[in-house]
Design a protein around this motif. Structure first.
Motif, PDB file in Angstrom:
ATOM      1  N   SER A   1       4.360   3.137  -7.520  1.00 53.13           N
ATOM      2  CA  SER A   1       3.507   4.312  -7.743  1.00 53.13           C
ATOM      3  C   SER A   1       4.375   5.561  -7.868  1.00 53.13           C
ATOM      4  O   SER A   1       5.402   5.698  -7.198  1.00 53.13           O
ATOM      5  CB  SER A   1       2.499   4.463  -6.604  1.00 53.13           C
ATOM      6  N   ASN A   2       3.941   6.443  -8.765  1.00 48.28           N
ATOM      7  CA  ASN A   2       4.692   7.677  -8.978  1.00 48.28           C
ATOM      8  C   ASN A   2       4.787   8.505  -7.708  1.00 48.28           C
ATOM      9  O   ASN A   2       5.813   9.118  -7.423  1.00 48.28           O
ATOM     10  CB  ASN A   2       4.030   8.504 -10.083  1.00 48.28           C
TER      11      ASN A   2
ATOM     12  N   HIS B   1       4.550  -2.671 -10.171  1.00 51.06           N
ATOM     13  CA  HIS B   1       4.577  -1.314 -10.739  1.00 51.06           C
ATOM     14  C   HIS B   1       4.553  -0.325  -9.588  1.00 51.06           C
ATOM     15  O   HIS B   1       3.559  -0.224  -8.876  1.00 51.06           O
ATOM     16  CB  HIS B   1       3.357  -1.081 -11.639  1.00 51.06           C
TER      17      HIS B   1
ATOM     18  N   ALA C   1       3.225   0.445  -4.353  1.00 56.29           N
ATOM     19  CA  ALA C   1       2.974   0.020  -5.735  1.00 56.29           C
ATOM     20  C   ALA C   1       1.516   0.302  -6.069  1.00 56.29           C
ATOM     21  O   ALA C   1       0.656   0.229  -5.193  1.00 56.29           O
ATOM     22  CB  ALA C   1       3.267  -1.460  -5.885  1.00 56.29           C
ATOM     23  N   ASP C   2       1.222   0.613  -7.336  1.00 56.82           N
ATOM     24  CA  ASP C   2      -0.187   0.780  -7.669  1.00 56.82           C
ATOM     25  C   ASP C   2      -0.691  -0.319  -8.576  1.00 56.82           C
ATOM     26  O   ASP C   2      -1.864  -0.366  -8.908  1.00 56.82           O
ATOM     27  CB  ASP C   2      -0.506   2.186  -8.213  1.00 56.82           C
ATOM     28  N   LYS C   3       0.180  -1.251  -8.933  1.00 56.22           N
ATOM     29  CA  LYS C   3      -0.296  -2.397  -9.717  1.00 56.22           C
ATOM     30  C   LYS C   3       0.623  -3.589  -9.479  1.00 56.22           C
ATOM     31  O   LYS C   3       1.845  -3.448  -9.485  1.00 56.22           O
ATOM     32  CB  LYS C   3      -0.322  -2.030 -11.207  1.00 56.22           C
TER      33      LYS C   3
ATOM     34  N   ASP D   1       0.840  -1.208   0.000  1.00 55.32           N
ATOM     35  CA  ASP D   1       0.000   0.000   0.000  1.00 55.32           C
ATOM     36  C   ASP D   1       0.865   1.244   0.000  1.00 55.32           C
ATOM     37  O   ASP D   1       1.785   1.365   0.806  1.00 55.32           O
ATOM     38  CB  ASP D   1      -0.869   0.024   1.271  1.00 55.32           C
ATOM     39  N   GLY D   2       0.573   2.134  -0.889  1.00 50.47           N
ATOM     40  CA  GLY D   2       1.339   3.378  -0.936  1.00 50.47           C
ATOM     41  C   GLY D   2       2.690   3.205  -1.597  1.00 50.47           C
ATOM     42  O   GLY D   2       3.459   4.146  -1.710  1.00 50.47           O
TER      43      GLY D   2
ATOM     44  N   LYS E   1       9.619   9.286 -14.539  1.00 51.05           N
ATOM     45  CA  LYS E   1       9.619   8.100 -13.690  1.00 51.05           C
ATOM     46  C   LYS E   1      10.923   7.320 -13.844  1.00 51.05           C
ATOM     47  O   LYS E   1      11.536   6.891 -12.858  1.00 51.05           O
ATOM     48  CB  LYS E   1       8.436   7.195 -14.048  1.00 51.05           C
TER      49      LYS E   1
END
Ligand code: ARG
Length: 574
Positions: free
Chosen positions: A88-89, A86, A72-74, A69-70, A490
């Motif tokens: 997260s930015n 993946h 990776a977003d995938k 959580d917080g 990124k």
């Protein structure tokens, strides 16, 4: 904490929670392609094999237990059971923003780095370059990580050649020559004394007698020897300074410093029945290094005439490093041709309990510098290339190059910059090659402004700094919030965040080329970013511009730090 380590912890925890035995590793790696995410965890396949179950099912279970959580977003499963992560930015931006809490290791060690260590009988030549700069870079990296680094310059200032050299010095002084003039060119001086030794039997007798006298502490011989050593050491210190290498007088711990301990080393080995008589000599038979016929490796500790050897000094040095310097780890930056010697010394030291199992002993070998003809690098006439001459040529070539670039630099600026570029080019060309291989010394390639070279990186650095000059901003006090939107932003952020991992790797394996490759990739990521993401251009929204400037700043700082760890300087302009 480096991202890789963070992910490693999280994936390990998820694997445990998924019922996977703890010895199974997450096998975390950077993804080769953006479509596979930023990192991949490839441990599911191995674990499934061990547990005799389906890897994709196991990967699903790992993901179900994986808390990113917080971060990776995938997360997705690919192929037979790769887990693609993946990042997260927002997470990357936050990581970049968190000021590093200092590049400290959890448990700092006392690390002795033995490097450069030339023989003083002759002038430093190209053969000494690799040990000097590879060892220096490793020392810098370890120091940066927070280790207590003790540099040791194990100069060869003892041995039979010195009888010949002081006999020559005595003769020249008696002919009215001044010591510093006689020794003005150590190479010539060495050749002269060698010639005398070979051609004049009386001189050769004196020389041989002087070795014995010197070693037994005769004042006259000692004084002559000291004169010679002083000149030779001064010459080497000058080279270190030119090379921007962190070795000073205080790091010199020459072979002669161990004289008084050599007999003790022998006594201890004899007492432990490890050194035995063999034709009047004292030798160690090392079964642990036996050849394929089972014959032990033989290491001479004392010659039949009573003389001690290179190996004996090394054993004494090892005891000093462990007992007095309290080393946890000892690194030897020495030519690969001395690999057998190092193996013998390590084996003997362990066997004699001079070094406990807790102390790490590492030989970091390196290959030979070759000429374009594929043979060891020589002058046109086949002589050894003096290091001093090589450095002069490097600076001259850099100066010529800078003039041709027709910059607006003044003559005095050019001469300062030429030094940094020329010396940087030589060092980088060497450090960027896998050290265990031989490499070809090539002026044109190393001085090029294109490709994986010091001038290219130094130039990339100046370009970033010029952005700040154009914007009239002081980069050192600049601070802005980063937001990552474009893929090039990124990619650059990812690269920047890998710096700590790369430094860790160099610290543990001692391969500076990994840092060089990283810096080159960082420069490339920056170039792509710069092409796609305008910074100062009209119409760029203020927050975007500020964020990009912050990325520029971090890139320039990381580059400067990385080059500094290689002992290479940057400059504002070139
Ligand atoms: N003086 C030696 C040489 O020039 C290198 C010494 C390396 N260090 C050591 N502890 N043996 O070959």
């Amino acid at each position: 904490m480096p991202i890789k380590e963070l992910l490693n912890q999280r994936v390990s925890a998820a694997m445990l929670a998924a019922g996977i035995p703890s010895e199974c590793s997450p096998l975390l790696a950077l993804s080769g392609k953006a479509q596979f995410g930023d990192y991949q965890a490839n441990g599911a396949m191995g674990a499934a094999k061990k547990m005799n179950t389906n890897p994709r099912d196991l990967a699903t279970k790992i993901i179900a237990n994986l808390d990113l959580d917080g971060i990776a977003d995938k997360l997705e499963i690919a192929g037979p059971g790769f887990i693609n992560i993946h990042l997260s930015n927002a997470f990357l931006a936050k990581q970049l923003q968190t000021p590093a809490s200092g590049p400290s290791v959890e448990t700092p060690q006392t690390v002795v780095v033995d490097y450069s260590s030339p023989n003083l009988a002759k002038e430093m030549h190209v053969g000494h370059l690799r040990s000097t700069i590879i060892g220096d870079s490793v020392a810098r990296v370890l120091e940066y990580q927070g280790h207590n680094v003790i540099r040791q310059n194990h100069m060869g200032d003892w041995g039979t050649q010195f009888g010949m050299l002081i006999a020559e010095l005595e003769q020249q002084l008696s002919e009215g020559e001044q010591a510093d003039l006689a020794l003005n060119d150590l190479e010539v001086f060495y050749q002269q004394s060698k010639k005398h030794f070979d051609e004049d039997p009386a001189f050769a007798d004196t020389a041989r007698a002087y070795v014995v006298k010197l070693q037994s502490g005769d004042t006259h011989c000692r004084t002559l020897w000291q004169k010679f050593i002083d000149v030779s050491v001064a010459h080497n210190l000058d080279i270190y300074q030119q090379l921007n290498v962190g070795l000073g007088r205080e790091h010199i711990m020459p072979e002669s410093a161990y004289n008084n301990d050599l007999q003790n080393v022998l006594d201890s080995l004899v007492e432990q029945k490890l050194a035995v008589d063999s034709n009047g000599a004292k030798v160690m038979f090392l079964d642990e290094l036996a050849d394929k016929n089972g014959e032990p490796s033989v290491m001479i500790i004392q010659k039949s005439g009573g003389g001690f050897l290179y190996a004996t000094s090394d054993l004494a040095a090892m005891r000093h490093r462990v007992n007095t310097l309290k080393a946890d780890r000892i690194i030897y930056s020495i030519d690969a041709r001395q690999s057998l010697h190092m193996k013998q010394v390590f084996a003997a030291a362990r066997k004699a309990h001079f070094v406990s199992a807790a102390v790490q002993l590492e030989h970091h070998p390196f290959g030979t510098m070759m000429g374009k003809d594929g043979k060891p690098f020589k002058t046109r006439s086949g002589g050894t290339v003096k290091l001093a001459d090589l450095l002069v040529e490097a600076v001259e070539r850099a100066e010529k190059l800078l003039r041709e670039k027709n910059t607006d630099l003044s003559a005095s600026e050019i001469s300062v910059i030429a030094r940094k570029v020329g010396i940087g080019a030589i060092k980088y060309a060497d450090l960027s090659k896998t050290r265990t291989n031989d490499y070809i010394f090539d002026w044109d390639a190393m001085m090029s402004f294109e490709g994986n070279t010091a001038p290219y990186l130094q130039y990339a650095y100046t370009r970033i700094r010029s952005i700040f000059r154009k914007a009239d901003i002081d980069p050192d006090s600049f601070l802005a919030t980063i937001s990552i939107v474009e893929p090039q932003e990124k990619a650059l952020a990812m690269k920047l965040l890998q710096f700590a991992e790369v430094v860790d790797q160099v610290a543990s394996d001692g391969y500076p080329h990994i840092l060089c490759n990283y810096l080159y990739e960082l420069a490339s990521a920056y170039m792509s970013f710069y092409e796609q993401c305008p910074v100062l251009k009209e119409g760029v929204a203020k927050p975007t511009q500020q964020s990009r400037l912050q990325l520029c700043k971090l890139t320039s700082e990381t580059m400067a730090k990385g080059l500094d760890l290689l002992g290479i300087d940057v400059m504002e302009k070139m």
